[in-house]
Design an enzyme around this catalytic site. Structure first.
Site, PDB file in Angstrom:
ATOM      1  N   HIS A   1     -43.861 -81.972 -19.281  1.00 27.90           N
ATOM      2  CA  HIS A   1     -43.076 -80.732 -19.265  1.00 27.90           C
ATOM      3  C   HIS A   1     -41.750 -80.932 -18.525  1.00 27.90           C
ATOM      4  O   HIS A   1     -40.741 -80.328 -18.881  1.00 27.90           O
ATOM      5  CB  HIS A   1     -43.853 -79.611 -18.558  1.00 27.90           C
ATOM      6  CG  HIS A   1     -44.787 -78.842 -19.446  1.00 27.90           C
ATOM      7  ND1 HIS A   1     -44.363 -78.121 -20.542  1.00 27.90           N
ATOM      8  CD2 HIS A   1     -46.128 -78.658 -19.384  1.00 27.90           C
ATOM      9  CE1 HIS A   1     -45.406 -77.536 -21.115  1.00 27.90           C
ATOM     10  NE2 HIS A   1     -46.495 -77.845 -20.431  1.00 27.90           N
TER      11      HIS A   1
ATOM     12  N   CYS B   1     -51.898 -75.414 -23.980  1.00 25.40           N
ATOM     13  CA  CYS B   1     -50.745 -75.253 -23.103  1.00 25.40           C
ATOM     14  C   CYS B   1     -50.427 -73.766 -22.989  1.00 25.40           C
ATOM     15  O   CYS B   1     -50.402 -73.069 -23.994  1.00 25.40           O
ATOM     16  CB  CYS B   1     -49.552 -76.004 -23.684  1.00 25.40           C
ATOM     17  SG  CYS B   1     -48.067 -75.878 -22.663  1.00 25.40           S
TER      18      CYS B   1
ATOM     19  N   HIS C   1     -49.737 -84.402 -18.903  1.00 20.87           N
ATOM     20  CA  HIS C   1     -49.275 -83.227 -19.650  1.00 20.87           C
ATOM     21  C   HIS C   1     -48.193 -82.484 -18.852  1.00 20.87           C
ATOM     22  O   HIS C   1     -47.144 -82.118 -19.399  1.00 20.87           O
ATOM     23  CB  HIS C   1     -50.485 -82.320 -19.923  1.00 20.87           C
ATOM     24  CG  HIS C   1     -50.172 -81.022 -20.609  1.00 20.87           C
ATOM     25  ND1 HIS C   1     -50.654 -80.699 -21.857  1.00 20.87           N
ATOM     26  CD2 HIS C   1     -49.449 -79.951 -20.206  1.00 20.87           C
ATOM     27  CE1 HIS C   1     -50.215 -79.489 -22.197  1.00 20.87           C
ATOM     28  NE2 HIS C   1     -49.489 -79.009 -21.209  1.00 20.87           N
ATOM     29  N   GLU C   2     -48.448 -82.282 -17.548  1.00 21.95           N
ATOM     30  CA  GLU C   2     -47.501 -81.504 -16.728  1.00 21.95           C
ATOM     31  C   GLU C   2     -46.204 -82.286 -16.485  1.00 21.95           C
ATOM     32  O   GLU C   2     -45.118 -81.703 -16.509  1.00 21.95           O
ATOM     33  CB  GLU C   2     -48.141 -81.089 -15.405  1.00 21.95           C
ATOM     34  CG  GLU C   2     -49.414 -80.244 -15.521  1.00 21.95           C
ATOM     35  CD  GLU C   2     -49.316 -79.065 -16.464  1.00 21.95           C
ATOM     36  OE1 GLU C   2     -48.192 -78.575 -16.719  1.00 21.95           O
ATOM     37  OE2 GLU C   2     -50.365 -78.642 -16.980  1.00 21.95           O
TER      38      GLU C   2
END
Ligand code: NI
Length: 166
Positions: free
Chosen positions: A136, A90, A132-133
């Site tokens: 966030h 990341c 993953h994004e």
């Protein structure tokens, strides 16, 4: 990691944000390319809005270059029950890698950079990057998803990590 904006739930994009979106997306894409990453979420450039950019790796198996995707107010739904385990990095946690379990196949939707609604399925690396994004946007960083912290460490200490930096 450590900046409060990375731990906040990002706000949905509305018509009020239309004026700032082009600059935000340009900044995100530039930041992603500069860092040689394959995905980025707006909180990583200190903008707490539900916007992600990523390179769609679905094309990796052919010789076509990966295509840049912009997704506004993205949603992710798992397809099937398969779980895949693989290494992630990341840009907000430099120098480290960890092994993270993700849904192997997902359906994602949202508004693209041209204002069109998109809905697609993804597997493999593309499915991993999108999850993953989107994490966030909910203040979740990949170490939060890890179950075996022995599989977390500096890149140079890890033998089989992949060159991946979403
Ligand atoms: Ni990240």
């Amino acid at each position: 990691m450590g900046h409060p904006v990375l731990r906040r739930r990002a706000a949905a994009v509305t018509a009020d944000h239309a004026a700032l979106l082009p600059d935000l997306v340009r900044d995100m894409v530039e930041t992603m390319y500069d860092a040689r990453g394959i995905g980025l979420a707006a909180p990583q450039v200190a903008e707490s809005l539900r916007v992600i950019v990523f390179l769609d790796m679905a094309c990796r198996e052919t010789d076509e270059p990966a295509t840049l995707q912009v997704l506004i107010n993205p949603e992710v739904v798992p397809v099937g029950a398969d779980i895949a385990l693989d290494w992630e990095g990341c840009l907000s946690i430099p120098g480290l890698r960890g092994e993270v379990a993700r849904h192997a196949r997902i359906r994602y939707s949202g508004i693209d950079g041209t204002g069109q609604r998109v809905e697609r399925e993804a597997t493999g690396l593309a499915a991993r990057v999108v999850q993953h994004e989107v994490d966030h946007l909910d203040g979740i960083l990949y170490p939060d998803r890890m179950t075996d912290m022995r599989r977390f460490g500096f890149v140079e200490e890890l033998d089989d990590s992949e060159d991946m930096d979403p």
